[in-house]
Design an enzyme around this catalytic site. Structure first.
Site, PDB file in Angstrom:
ATOM      1  N   ASP A   1      19.842 -86.210 -19.305  1.00  0.00           N
ATOM      2  CA  ASP A   1      20.087 -84.822 -19.689  1.00  0.00           C
ATOM      3  C   ASP A   1      19.808 -84.657 -21.181  1.00  0.00           C
ATOM      4  O   ASP A   1      19.890 -85.620 -21.955  1.00  0.00           O
ATOM      5  CB  ASP A   1      21.512 -84.386 -19.358  1.00  0.00           C
ATOM      6  CG  ASP A   1      22.580 -85.182 -20.110  1.00  0.00           C
ATOM      7  OD1 ASP A   1      22.416 -86.420 -20.243  1.00  0.00           O
ATOM      8  OD2 ASP A   1      23.572 -84.579 -20.563  1.00  0.00           O
TER       9      ASP A   1
ATOM     10  N   GLU B   1      25.688 -86.745 -20.102  1.00  0.00           N
ATOM     11  CA  GLU B   1      26.156 -87.406 -21.321  1.00  0.00           C
ATOM     12  C   GLU B   1      26.369 -86.428 -22.454  1.00  0.00           C
ATOM     13  O   GLU B   1      27.304 -86.568 -23.250  1.00  0.00           O
ATOM     14  CB  GLU B   1      25.140 -88.480 -21.738  1.00  0.00           C
ATOM     15  CG  GLU B   1      25.623 -89.428 -22.832  1.00  0.00           C
ATOM     16  CD  GLU B   1      25.372 -88.899 -24.248  1.00  0.00           C
ATOM     17  OE1 GLU B   1      25.935 -89.456 -25.204  1.00  0.00           O
ATOM     18  OE2 GLU B   1      24.600 -87.938 -24.384  1.00  0.00           O
TER      19      GLU B   1
END
Length: 484
Positions: free
Chosen positions: A120, A187
């Site tokens: 991400d 994250e």
């Protein structure tokens, strides 16, 4: 008078003997490892990272804004691009999009290793798009560079690991030790639904890992004060964090009749008091490790200071406090990131609040930090509320065979550079894995300097094609060195 001069001279002689004795005992901790020939890398590897960047796997603070289709697309891309890896391994999904891959080893008695990364990325604000030289989600390959979000944070890690594993499988390599690959999808928003769930699953399964490697340290160029050589920093711990909201509610009124203090005044004063009372700076145990590894490689002046760090701690602190990045290594830091108050230009605000982003030095606790902030504010009108928190990570052993293997793997690919443990000042998904292994390390196999440092969560994120190829070589070599 002669006696006083004698005392002074005697003191200076004793101090000099002490200082230069410490210098003489301050020996290098650098290993001698020969660089190996460059291994073959898939000619399409850069293209694969480019294609990964094009998939907009953006994390937002608001979960409702997440584009599920992009995350499904990325996972499908991995399966399509690395067919041999997925035929050879098994995988599970957590939080819908975080993938845990298990590559079984031939010797079940050996503890597994865990390689981590996340795919991400943070958003690109509309107001910043014009500052990009290339489309941030275009994955452009130009002049030997791969451009776009994720090029260094951290699709480079996911694709780098996948390329290494695919190449090893094609070459016939079979690990003795089981290898887990954990690729997080959240994250950038604390990893609660991804890495946290993976760690919980592995713990419930009874997995005890030999070591864990996540993003974190880099091969720095010109970023370590006093060092002209490249320094590869291996994060042996990371700072904790505390997001703290300050709020107040007092009587308002008409702005034409201002009162001695408004809600904005109260919050502003609280922030000022916090700034006036910074957390103390000092040499923590993980910083001591950094000093012991980097100090002997420094020019003489710096080496004298580092070899006598206890005696000359004020001198050392004065140097490190000058730079935001090095200051973060020696103390718990506080950054006001949000402030709100007032609704109309002629109305005295009754409510105001601010949010503090606090990064906690290993060895200090959330409770200690909370009380320190409260005492610094010293105002009962200010209310404190914890929004989220995480204690600082454990400090992994620099004398562990796993640290030595990591050191060896870095030097085999990148040559005779200085390698040192350090404190990672940001947060990573690896913090969830400290109950799975006592050896948790943080390292990204590429160079970081003053130019590309600014591209983290900023503009013009990019990585060199050959830099990326070396990252692939590093992951492959680490796997081979770790799984015999």
């Amino acid at each position: 008078m002669k006696r006083l001069i004698g005392i002074i001279l005697g003191t200076l002689v004793i101090a000099s003997i002490y200082i230069f004795s410490n210098l003489a005992l301050f020996s290098s901790k650098q290993s001698k490892v020969e660089i190996i020939p460059k291994a073959h890398v898939n000619k399409d590897a850069a293209k694969h990272l480019s294609e990964a960047i094009k998939i907009k796997t953006i994390s937002y603070d608001d979960p409702a804004a997440l584009d599920s289709a992009s995350f499904f697309q990325f996972l499908a891309f991995l399966k399509e691009t690395y067919p041999n890896s997925f035929k050879t391994t098994t995988h599970h999904l957590f939080g819908r999009f975080t993938m845990l891959i298990e590559w079984k080893g031939s010797n079940p008695s050996l503890k597994p290793i865990i390689l981590m990364s996340h795919y991400d990325v943070v958003p690109v604000p509309e107001e910043n798009k014009f500052e990009w030289k290339e489309d941030p989600f275009g994955g452009v390959i130009k002049d030997g560079l791969i451009w776009g979000r994720g090029a260094i944070d951290d699709k480079v890690g996911v694709i780098g690991i996948c390329e290494a594993v695919e190449n090893l499988i094609i070459s016939g390599f079979k690990p003795e030790r089981t290898i887990y690959l954990s690729f997080g999808h959240d994250e950038e928003v604390m990893g609660v639904n991804g890495a946290s769930q993976v760690a919980h699953y592995l713990k419930q399964k009874g997995v005890e890992a030999e070591f864990v490697l996540d993003e974190g340290g880099y091969i720095t160029q010109g970023l370590v004060p006093g060092m002209s050589q490249d320094v590869a920093l291996i994060g042996t711990t990371e700072k904790g964090y505390l997001t703290l909201e300050l709020s107040t509610k007092i009587e308002g009124g008409h702005a034409s009749m201002p009162k001695p203090e408004t809600a904005i005044d109260v919050i502003s004063k609280a922030i000022t008091n916090i700034k006036k009372n910074p957390f103390p700076s000092y040499i923590s145990p993980p910083l001591r490790n950094f000093i012991d590894y980097v100090g002997p490689e420094m020019p003489l002046g710096f080496e004298i200071v580092f070899s006598n760090a206890d005696l000359l701690e004020p001198v050392l602190m004065s140097v490190y406090e000058k730079s935001p990045s090095s200051n973060a290594l020696v103390r718990t830091t506080v950054a006001p990131t949000i402030i709100q108050g007032g609704a109309k230009n002629n109305v005295l605000p009754t409510h105001a609040k601010a949010v503090l982003n606090i990064r906690i030095l290993p060895g200090e606790s959330i409770d200690y930090v909370y009380e320190y902030i409260k005492e610094s504010i010293n105002d009962d009108k200010v209310h404190l509320r914890i929004l989220n928190k995480s204690e600082a990570a454990i400090v992994s052993d620099v004398n562990s065979p796993n640290y030595i293997t990591l050191d060896k793997s870095i030097k085999q690919i990148f040559g005779d550079i200085v390698i040192s443990p350090y404190i990672m000042i940001a947060a990573s998904d690896s913090r969830y894995f400290t109950e799975i292994s006592s050896n948790v390390y943080r390292f990204c196999p590429f160079h970081l300097n003053k130019k590309n440092l600014k591209t983290f969560h900023g503009t013009n994120e990019r990585i060199g094609v050959e830099e990326f190829n070396n990252a692939i070589r590093f992951y492959a070599q680490l796997i081979k060195n770790s799984t015999k």
